[in-house]
Write a protein that holds these residues in place. Structure first.
Motif, PDB file in Angstrom:
ATOM      1  N   PRO A 184       0.816  -1.215   0.000  1.00 59.35           N
ATOM      2  CA  PRO A 184       0.000   0.000   0.000  1.00 59.35           C
ATOM      3  C   PRO A 184       0.849   1.264   0.000  1.00 59.35           C
ATOM      4  CG  PRO A 184      -0.006  -0.996   2.167  1.00 59.35           C
ATOM      5  CD  PRO A 184       0.728  -1.946   1.269  1.00 59.35           C
ATOM      6  N   ARG A 185       0.328   2.279  -0.663  1.00 62.40           N
ATOM      7  CA  ARG A 185       1.018   3.559  -0.790  1.00 62.40           C
ATOM      8  C   ARG A 185       1.049   4.301   0.553  1.00 62.40           C
ATOM      9  NH1 ARG A 185       1.617   5.670  -5.613  1.00 62.40           N
ATOM     10  NH2 ARG A 185      -0.186   4.479  -6.380  1.00 62.40           N
ATOM     11  N   HIS A 186       2.160   4.977   0.805  1.00 65.21           N
ATOM     12  CA  HIS A 186       2.343   5.815   1.992  1.00 65.21           C
ATOM     13  C   HIS A 186       2.108   5.040   3.287  1.00 65.21           C
ATOM     14  CE1 HIS A 186       2.133  10.062   0.009  1.00 65.21           C
ATOM     15  NE2 HIS A 186       2.904   9.220  -0.628  1.00 65.21           N
ATOM     16  N   ARG A 187       2.590   3.810   3.280  1.00 69.31           N
ATOM     17  CA  ARG A 187       2.590   2.975   4.471  1.00 69.31           C
ATOM     18  C   ARG A 187       3.961   2.321   4.584  1.00 69.31           C
ATOM     19  NH1 ARG A 187      -1.299   5.547   4.832  1.00 69.31           N
ATOM     20  NH2 ARG A 187      -3.439   4.960   5.405  1.00 69.31           N
ATOM     21  N   VAL A 188       4.245   1.735   5.744  1.00 61.94           N
ATOM     22  CA  VAL A 188       5.476   0.966   5.947  1.00 61.94           C
ATOM     23  C   VAL A 188       5.097  -0.507   5.945  1.00 61.94           C
ATOM     24  CG1 VAL A 188       7.460   0.511   7.434  1.00 61.94           C
ATOM     25  CG2 VAL A 188       6.461   2.819   7.356  1.00 61.94           C
ATOM     26  N   THR A 189       5.674  -1.266   5.018  1.00 67.13           N
ATOM     27  CA  THR A 189       5.451  -2.703   4.937  1.00 67.13           C
ATOM     28  C   THR A 189       6.745  -3.409   5.296  1.00 67.13           C
ATOM     29  OG1 THR A 189       3.765  -2.454   3.222  1.00 67.13           O
ATOM     30  CG2 THR A 189       4.796  -4.615   3.433  1.00 67.13           C
TER      31      THR A 189
ATOM     32  N   VAL B 212       9.249   5.255  -3.752  1.00 63.92           N
ATOM     33  CA  VAL B 212       9.347   4.099  -2.857  1.00 63.92           C
ATOM     34  C   VAL B 212      10.758   4.060  -2.294  1.00 63.92           C
ATOM     35  CG1 VAL B 212       9.157   1.581  -2.664  1.00 63.92           C
ATOM     36  CG2 VAL B 212       7.692   2.824  -4.282  1.00 63.92           C
ATOM     37  N   LEU B 213      10.875   3.729  -1.002  1.00 63.87           N
ATOM     38  CA  LEU B 213      12.177   3.573  -0.373  1.00 63.87           C
ATOM     39  C   LEU B 213      12.271   2.158   0.182  1.00 63.87           C
ATOM     40  CD1 LEU B 213      14.851   4.901   0.459  1.00 63.87           C
ATOM     41  CD2 LEU B 213      13.746   5.614   2.594  1.00 63.87           C
ATOM     42  N   LEU B 214      13.249   1.391  -0.320  1.00 62.68           N
ATOM     43  CA  LEU B 214      13.503   0.033   0.133  1.00 62.68           C
ATOM     44  C   LEU B 214      14.614   0.071   1.168  1.00 62.68           C
ATOM     45  CD1 LEU B 214      13.628  -1.677  -3.394  1.00 62.68           C
ATOM     46  CD2 LEU B 214      11.614  -1.272  -1.955  1.00 62.68           C
ATOM     47  N   LEU B 215      14.393  -0.567   2.310  1.00 59.01           N
ATOM     48  CA  LEU B 215      15.340  -0.533   3.421  1.00 59.01           C
ATOM     49  C   LEU B 215      15.697  -1.963   3.823  1.00 59.01           C
ATOM     50  CD1 LEU B 215      13.276   2.115   5.368  1.00 59.01           C
ATOM     51  CD2 LEU B 215      15.544   2.571   4.429  1.00 59.01           C
ATOM     52  N   ASP B 216      16.949  -2.358   3.576  1.00 56.30           N
ATOM     53  CA  ASP B 216      17.389  -3.722   3.870  1.00 56.30           C
ATOM     54  C   ASP B 216      18.144  -3.741   5.198  1.00 56.30           C
ATOM     55  OD1 ASP B 216      18.006  -6.369   3.784  1.00 56.30           O
ATOM     56  OD2 ASP B 216      19.176  -6.298   1.933  1.00 56.30           O
ATOM     57  N   GLU B 217      17.419  -4.000   6.272  1.00 54.32           N
ATOM     58  CA  GLU B 217      17.980  -4.004   7.630  1.00 54.32           C
ATOM     59  C   GLU B 217      18.824  -2.755   7.889  1.00 54.32           C
ATOM     60  OE1 GLU B 217      18.915  -7.728   9.558  1.00 54.32           O
ATOM     61  OE2 GLU B 217      19.030  -8.643   7.573  1.00 54.32           O
TER      62      GLU B 217
ATOM     63  N   ASN C   8       8.208   8.802  10.163  1.00 57.08           N
ATOM     64  CA  ASN C   8       7.929  10.143   9.641  1.00 57.08           C
ATOM     65  C   ASN C   8       7.889  10.179   8.114  1.00 57.08           C
ATOM     66  OD1 ASN C   8       7.797  11.188  12.240  1.00 57.08           O
ATOM     67  ND2 ASN C   8       9.949  11.827  12.257  1.00 57.08           N
ATOM     68  N   LEU C   9       8.719   9.354   7.471  1.00 53.38           N
ATOM     69  CA  LEU C   9       8.841   9.421   6.018  1.00 53.38           C
ATOM     70  C   LEU C   9       7.612   8.902   5.281  1.00 53.38           C
ATOM     71  CD1 LEU C   9      12.556   8.375   5.360  1.00 53.38           C
ATOM     72  CD2 LEU C   9      11.512  10.609   4.941  1.00 53.38           C
ATOM     73  N   LYS C  10       6.787   8.095   5.925  1.00 52.54           N
ATOM     74  CA  LYS C  10       5.656   7.518   5.196  1.00 52.54           C
ATOM     75  C   LYS C  10       4.625   8.569   4.790  1.00 52.54           C
ATOM     76  CE  LYS C  10       2.886   5.964   9.167  1.00 52.54           C
ATOM     77  NZ  LYS C  10       2.333   4.782   9.855  1.00 52.54           N
ATOM     78  N   THR C  11       4.738   9.787   5.327  1.00 48.31           N
ATOM     79  CA  THR C  11       3.860  10.858   4.836  1.00 48.31           C
ATOM     80  C   THR C  11       4.298  11.323   3.453  1.00 48.31           C
ATOM     81  OG1 THR C  11       5.190  12.609   5.859  1.00 48.31           O
ATOM     82  CG2 THR C  11       3.437  11.639   7.195  1.00 48.31           C
ATOM     83  N   GLN C  12       5.559  11.015   3.079  1.00 50.21           N
ATOM     84  CA  GLN C  12       6.101  11.472   1.805  1.00 50.21           C
ATOM     85  C   GLN C  12       6.188  10.375   0.753  1.00 50.21           C
ATOM     86  OE1 GLN C  12       9.815  13.690   2.321  1.00 50.21           O
ATOM     87  NE2 GLN C  12       9.360  13.961   4.486  1.00 50.21           N
ATOM     88  N   LEU C  13       6.363   9.119   1.166  1.00 52.86           N
ATOM     89  CA  LEU C  13       6.585   8.050   0.203  1.00 52.86           C
ATOM     90  C   LEU C  13       6.224   6.709   0.821  1.00 52.86           C
ATOM     91  CD1 LEU C  13      10.453   7.511  -0.153  1.00 52.86           C
ATOM     92  CD2 LEU C  13       9.411   8.701   1.724  1.00 52.86           C
TER      93      LEU C  13
ATOM     94  N   LEU D 261       7.310   2.922   2.016  1.00 50.50           N
ATOM     95  CA  LEU D 261       8.519   2.285   2.525  1.00 50.50           C
ATOM     96  C   LEU D 261       8.319   0.780   2.642  1.00 50.50           C
ATOM     97  CD1 LEU D 261       8.120   5.168   4.404  1.00 50.50           C
ATOM     98  CD2 LEU D 261      10.519   4.600   4.745  1.00 50.50           C
ATOM     99  N   VAL D 262       9.367   0.030   2.250  1.00 50.80           N
ATOM    100  CA  VAL D 262       9.382  -1.418   2.407  1.00 50.80           C
ATOM    101  C   VAL D 262      10.640  -1.772   3.181  1.00 50.80           C
ATOM    102  CG1 VAL D 262       9.260  -3.650   1.264  1.00 50.80           C
ATOM    103  CG2 VAL D 262       8.203  -1.657   0.187  1.00 50.80           C
ATOM    104  N   LEU D 263      10.468  -2.467   4.296  1.00 50.44           N
ATOM    105  CA  LEU D 263      11.548  -2.716   5.253  1.00 50.44           C
ATOM    106  C   LEU D 263      11.781  -4.206   5.417  1.00 50.44           C
ATOM    107  CD1 LEU D 263      13.390  -1.816   7.744  1.00 50.44           C
ATOM    108  CD2 LEU D 263      11.293  -2.015   9.111  1.00 50.44           C
TER     109      LEU D 263
END
Length: 271
Positions: A48-53, A188-193, A212-217, A219-221
């Motif tokens: 989903p957009r503008h959420r952290v998964t 989209v910002l992908l974050l690998d650990e 805080n960043l999910k208001t802008q883009l 994120l997948v963690l």
């Protein structure tokens, strides 16, 4: 790399219904193998957009492989076989008209270890902007300040922007790398650990930044730290042996998982 598409789109996954949500990324029947050894098998999910998964699961379950597939980091590996589709805003990222450089601008990635370039703090953040070209110095200054502020680093470095990026602490270097990625305005910002190599205080700053960043883009963690997933993510996908076991709202998945396999992993009854 060998790529093939299914004859028809995969059906929606059985784990969570996103019909009422605006999805940014859609993964349909994704399978991936290295030299004939399966790493991912028939994954279907929506981000989903503008959420952290968050992607969780034991080592070797395919979390990082899946993350890297989202901006085609496997392209140069001739031993990778790939099938299925990954859609970004409805467009297949492997379509012939998709430029990989533009895809990686839209879908940025931050790795486990901070990797600032051997140049100044300012030049690190401005690096991608200069590659795009055609930008005036004042505009570039404004974007560098915005990116560093968005990464919660501006007030710590604003008086030493010409200092080497390597003079920063590990936690600051990771936030600098995030600022460098944000400067080119990804979707989209992908974050690998991203916090696994950091001390607890730096980890908390990274987690606050993620929230805080999910208001802008979007994120997948990827994380091995289930407490971290519970703290920062809105949705969590549990992977095991390359398969998507369960996917749902983080609060629900951690407190009332549908499947025994998920509960056993979360409670530590399996490795």
């Amino acid at each position: 790399m060998s790529v093939s598409s299914p004859s028809r789109p995969a059906t929606a996954g059985p784990f969570i219904d996103f019909e009422s949500h605006d999805s940014c990324l859609e993964i349909e029947g994704l399978s991936l193998a290295y030299a004939g050894k399966a790493a991912l098998s028939e994954l279907t999910l929506k981000v989903p957009r503008h959420r952290v998964t968050a992607f969780i699961g034991p080592s070797g379950c395919g979390k990082s492989t899946l993350l890297r597939a989202l901006n085609r980091l496997h392209d140069l590996n001739e031993e990778v076989d790939f099938s299925g589709r990954i859609l970004l805003d409805g467009q297949d990222i492997h379509a012939p008209e998709v430029a990989v450089s533009e895809l990686r601008r839209r879908v940025g990635m931050v790795f486990q270890m901070p990797n600032p370039f051997p140049m100044s703090i300012y030049d690190n953040v401005a690096f991608g902007l200069r590659l795009q070209g055609g930008m005036r110095k004042r505009q570039m200054d404004d974007i560098v300040e915005w990116a560093l502020s968005s990464a919660a680093l501006w007030h710590e470095v604003k008086d030493r922007l010409r200092a080497s990026a390597w003079s920063l602490s590990g936690g600051q270097q990771q936030r600098l790398v995030i600022a460098r990625t944000l400067a080119v305005r990804p979707e989209v910002l992908l974050l690998d650990e991203p916090a696994s190599a950091l001390d607890p205080i730096s980890t908390l700053k990274i987690e606050e930044l993620i929230r805080n960043l999910k208001t802008q883009l979007t994120l997948v963690l990827v994380t091995h730290n289930m407490q971290q997933a519970a703290r920062v993510s809105d949705y969590t996908a549990f992977l095991q042996e390359g398969e998507l076991v369960e996917y749902g709202a983080t609060d629900t998945l951690f407190t009332n998982p549908r499947l025994a396999r998920t509960e056993n992993y979360i409670t530590g009854r399996m490795a």
